[in-house]
Write a protein that holds these residues in place. Structure first.
Motif, PDB file in Angstrom:
ATOM      1  N   LEU A 105      43.005  32.948  53.815  1.00 54.73           N
ATOM      2  CA  LEU A 105      43.968  32.703  52.744  1.00 54.73           C
ATOM      3  C   LEU A 105      44.793  33.930  52.373  1.00 54.73           C
ATOM      4  O   LEU A 105      45.959  33.808  51.999  1.00 54.73           O
ATOM      5  N   ILE A 106      44.183  35.113  52.460  1.00 56.06           N
ATOM      6  CA  ILE A 106      44.822  36.332  51.972  1.00 56.06           C
ATOM      7  C   ILE A 106      45.341  37.197  53.115  1.00 56.06           C
ATOM      8  O   ILE A 106      46.308  37.922  52.957  1.00 56.06           O
ATOM      9  N   GLY A 107      44.714  37.085  54.268  1.00 56.88           N
ATOM     10  CA  GLY A 107      45.120  37.887  55.418  1.00 56.88           C
ATOM     11  C   GLY A 107      44.088  38.952  55.734  1.00 56.88           C
ATOM     12  O   GLY A 107      43.187  39.218  54.947  1.00 56.88           O
ATOM     13  N   GLU A 108      44.229  39.541  56.903  1.00 55.79           N
ATOM     14  CA  GLU A 108      43.275  40.559  57.367  1.00 55.79           C
ATOM     15  C   GLU A 108      43.267  41.795  56.478  1.00 55.79           C
ATOM     16  O   GLU A 108      42.230  42.384  56.245  1.00 55.79           O
ATOM     17  N   GLU A 109      44.422  42.197  56.007  1.00 54.34           N
ATOM     18  CA  GLU A 109      44.550  43.371  55.131  1.00 54.34           C
ATOM     19  C   GLU A 109      45.011  42.903  53.764  1.00 54.34           C
ATOM     20  O   GLU A 109      46.181  42.585  53.570  1.00 54.34           O
ATOM     21  N   PRO A 110      44.104  42.846  52.781  1.00 54.33           N
ATOM     22  CA  PRO A 110      44.509  42.397  51.449  1.00 54.33           C
ATOM     23  C   PRO A 110      45.608  43.291  50.864  1.00 54.33           C
ATOM     24  O   PRO A 110      45.554  44.515  50.992  1.00 54.33           O
ATOM     25  N   THR A 111      46.576  42.662  50.255  1.00 57.76           N
ATOM     26  CA  THR A 111      47.665  43.393  49.614  1.00 57.76           C
ATOM     27  C   THR A 111      47.138  44.082  48.352  1.00 57.76           C
ATOM     28  O   THR A 111      46.109  43.679  47.803  1.00 57.76           O
ATOM     29  N   PRO A 112      47.846  45.094  47.862  1.00 52.59           N
ATOM     30  CA  PRO A 112      47.449  45.702  46.582  1.00 52.59           C
ATOM     31  C   PRO A 112      47.410  44.665  45.445  1.00 52.59           C
ATOM     32  O   PRO A 112      46.565  44.748  44.563  1.00 52.59           O
ATOM     33  N   GLU A 113      48.301  43.683  45.500  1.00 50.88           N
ATOM     34  CA  GLU A 113      48.305  42.631  44.484  1.00 50.88           C
ATOM     35  C   GLU A 113      47.013  41.814  44.546  1.00 50.88           C
ATOM     36  O   GLU A 113      46.443  41.447  43.524  1.00 50.88           O
ATOM     37  N   ALA A 114      46.553  41.504  45.763  1.00 52.47           N
ATOM     38  CA  ALA A 114      45.312  40.743  45.919  1.00 52.47           C
ATOM     39  C   ALA A 114      44.127  41.529  45.371  1.00 52.47           C
ATOM     40  O   ALA A 114      43.274  40.976  44.674  1.00 52.47           O
ATOM     41  N   VAL A 115      44.082  42.818  45.665  1.00 60.76           N
ATOM     42  CA  VAL A 115      42.985  43.661  45.190  1.00 60.76           C
ATOM     43  C   VAL A 115      43.007  43.732  43.664  1.00 60.76           C
ATOM     44  O   VAL A 115      41.973  43.581  43.005  1.00 60.76           O
ATOM     45  N   ALA A 116      44.174  43.929  43.072  1.00 59.65           N
ATOM     46  CA  ALA A 116      44.285  44.024  41.610  1.00 59.65           C
ATOM     47  C   ALA A 116      43.917  42.697  40.956  1.00 59.65           C
ATOM     48  O   ALA A 116      43.206  42.671  39.940  1.00 59.65           O
ATOM     49  N   LEU A 117      44.371  41.593  41.500  1.00 56.38           N
ATOM     50  CA  LEU A 117      44.057  40.284  40.938  1.00 56.38           C
ATOM     51  C   LEU A 117      42.569  39.983  41.075  1.00 56.38           C
ATOM     52  O   LEU A 117      41.942  39.456  40.148  1.00 56.38           O
ATOM     53  N   SER A 118      41.982  40.344  42.194  1.00 54.02           N
ATOM     54  CA  SER A 118      40.551  40.176  42.391  1.00 54.02           C
ATOM     55  C   SER A 118      39.780  40.971  41.337  1.00 54.02           C
ATOM     56  O   SER A 118      38.845  40.459  40.710  1.00 54.02           O
ATOM     57  N   ARG A 119      40.175  42.193  41.120  1.00 58.07           N
ATOM     58  CA  ARG A 119      39.515  43.034  40.111  1.00 58.07           C
ATOM     59  C   ARG A 119      39.648  42.397  38.724  1.00 58.07           C
ATOM     60  O   ARG A 119      38.685  42.335  37.960  1.00 58.07           O
ATOM     61  N   GLU A 120      40.842  41.916  38.386  1.00 58.65           N
ATOM     62  CA  GLU A 120      41.055  41.285  37.079  1.00 58.65           C
ATOM     63  C   GLU A 120      40.137  40.076  36.886  1.00 58.65           C
ATOM     64  O   GLU A 120      39.504  39.924  35.841  1.00 58.65           O
ATOM     65  N   LEU A 121      40.067  39.225  37.898  1.00 57.29           N
ATOM     66  CA  LEU A 121      39.244  38.023  37.782  1.00 57.29           C
ATOM     67  C   LEU A 121      37.758  38.372  37.733  1.00 57.29           C
ATOM     68  O   LEU A 121      37.017  37.813  36.917  1.00 57.29           O
ATOM     69  N   GLN A 122      37.314  39.304  38.551  1.00 57.84           N
ATOM     70  CA  GLN A 122      35.907  39.733  38.507  1.00 57.84           C
ATOM     71  C   GLN A 122      35.545  40.305  37.140  1.00 57.84           C
ATOM     72  O   GLN A 122      34.499  39.978  36.576  1.00 57.84           O
ATOM     73  N   GLU A 123      36.403  41.162  36.610  1.00 58.11           N
ATOM     74  CA  GLU A 123      36.134  41.763  35.299  1.00 58.11           C
ATOM     75  C   GLU A 123      36.072  40.705  34.205  1.00 58.11           C
ATOM     76  O   GLU A 123      35.233  40.773  33.307  1.00 58.11           O
ATOM     77  N   ALA A 124      36.944  39.703  34.281  1.00 54.79           N
ATOM     78  CA  ALA A 124      36.931  38.626  33.280  1.00 54.79           C
ATOM     79  C   ALA A 124      35.636  37.839  33.363  1.00 54.79           C
ATOM     80  O   ALA A 124      35.031  37.517  32.329  1.00 54.79           O
ATOM     81  N   TRP A 125      35.193  37.519  34.585  1.00 57.65           N
ATOM     82  CA  TRP A 125      33.956  36.753  34.733  1.00 57.65           C
ATOM     83  C   TRP A 125      32.757  37.556  34.233  1.00 57.65           C
ATOM     84  O   TRP A 125      31.897  37.033  33.528  1.00 57.65           O
ATOM     85  N   VAL A 126      32.691  38.831  34.586  1.00 60.49           N
ATOM     86  CA  VAL A 126      31.568  39.665  34.133  1.00 60.49           C
ATOM     87  C   VAL A 126      31.600  39.795  32.615  1.00 60.49           C
ATOM     88  O   VAL A 126      30.572  39.670  31.944  1.00 60.49           O
ATOM     89  N   ARG A 127      32.776  40.018  32.050  1.00 66.08           N
ATOM     90  CA  ARG A 127      32.913  40.128  30.595  1.00 66.08           C
ATOM     91  C   ARG A 127      32.468  38.823  29.925  1.00 66.08           C
ATOM     92  O   ARG A 127      31.748  38.833  28.932  1.00 66.08           O
ATOM     93  N   PHE A 128      32.870  37.694  30.491  1.00 65.29           N
ATOM     94  CA  PHE A 128      32.481  36.407  29.910  1.00 65.29           C
ATOM     95  C   PHE A 128      30.965  36.205  29.975  1.00 65.29           C
ATOM     96  O   PHE A 128      30.339  35.793  29.001  1.00 65.29           O
ATOM     97  N   VAL A 129      30.378  36.514  31.110  1.00 66.46           N
ATOM     98  CA  VAL A 129      28.929  36.326  31.273  1.00 66.46           C
ATOM     99  C   VAL A 129      28.145  37.247  30.342  1.00 66.46           C
ATOM    100  O   VAL A 129      27.131  36.843  29.774  1.00 66.46           O
ATOM    101  N   THR A 130      28.619  38.460  30.152  1.00 67.07           N
ATOM    102  CA  THR A 130      27.854  39.416  29.341  1.00 67.07           C
ATOM    103  C   THR A 130      28.158  39.333  27.850  1.00 67.07           C
ATOM    104  O   THR A 130      27.294  39.657  27.033  1.00 67.07           O
TER     105      THR A 130
END
Length: 178
Positions: A105-130
């Motif tokens: 879906l994202i490609g062999e080399e994730p774009t900086p946008e993909a990495v930043a969006l992934s970080r945002e979503l991970q942080e939101a999920w961890v924040r919600f769980v904790t």
């Protein structure tokens, strides 16, 4: 994923509306509101958006708190033809951009946008769980706030208000499983 994006026929539209549009006026309302991406919108609403909305509304009515998000970031693989497709959130949320689904879906080399969006979503999920707080305003009756995840994410009134209005007073039908 079938490669049919933008090639749906009138027969496809008729079938989608027959299966999923709320009665009695959903077919007319969808045709008027979404002449360009009719099939994609009907399926997305019936399978994902409206069940999530109805669940958040029921949770709020019972005194609960819900944090909704809509992923609008376009998957870059295949020239973006998949759009913000189903399951794109999984490699983003779990940080598995290099997994088979991630690279498809994202490609062999994730774009900086993909990495930043992934970080945002991970942080939101961890924040919600904790903490019980996703980091944006909760969905409330009347406000219908939703985090729109994209290159520049923001919290807005629910972005699919037309669909919400089409479904007002209706509930998505459950699907039979084989």
């Amino acid at each position: 994923m079938s490669g049919r994006y933008g090639t749906f026929t009138e027969e496809d539209a008729h079938a989608a509306l027959e299966l999923h549009a709320p009665r009695p006026d959903g077919t007319r309302a969808y045709r008027a509101a979404f002449p360009e991406e009719l099939v994609e919108t009907v399926y997305s609403d019936a399978l994902f958006r409206m069940p999530s909305q109805k669940l958040a509304e029921a949770n709020a009515a019972a005194g609960g708190t819900s944090y909704l998000f809509e992923l609008c970031w376009v998957a870059p693989a295949l020239g973006g033809v998949l759009g913000a497709c189903h399951s794109l959130d999984l490699p983003l949320a779990f940080g598995t951009l290099d997994s088979p689904v991630g690279t498809q879906l994202i490609g062999e080399e994730p774009t900086p946008e993909a990495v930043a969006l992934s970080r945002e979503l991970q942080e939101a999920w961890v924040r919600f769980v904790t903490t019980g707080d996703a980091g944006w305003s909760a969905h409330r009756p009347g406000g219908h706030l939703t985090r729109v995840l994209d290159t520049e994410s923001r919290t807005l009134p629910y972005p699919e208000q037309v669909s919400r209005q089409i479904w007002e007073g209706h509930f998505p039908a459950p699907f039979d499983l084989p």
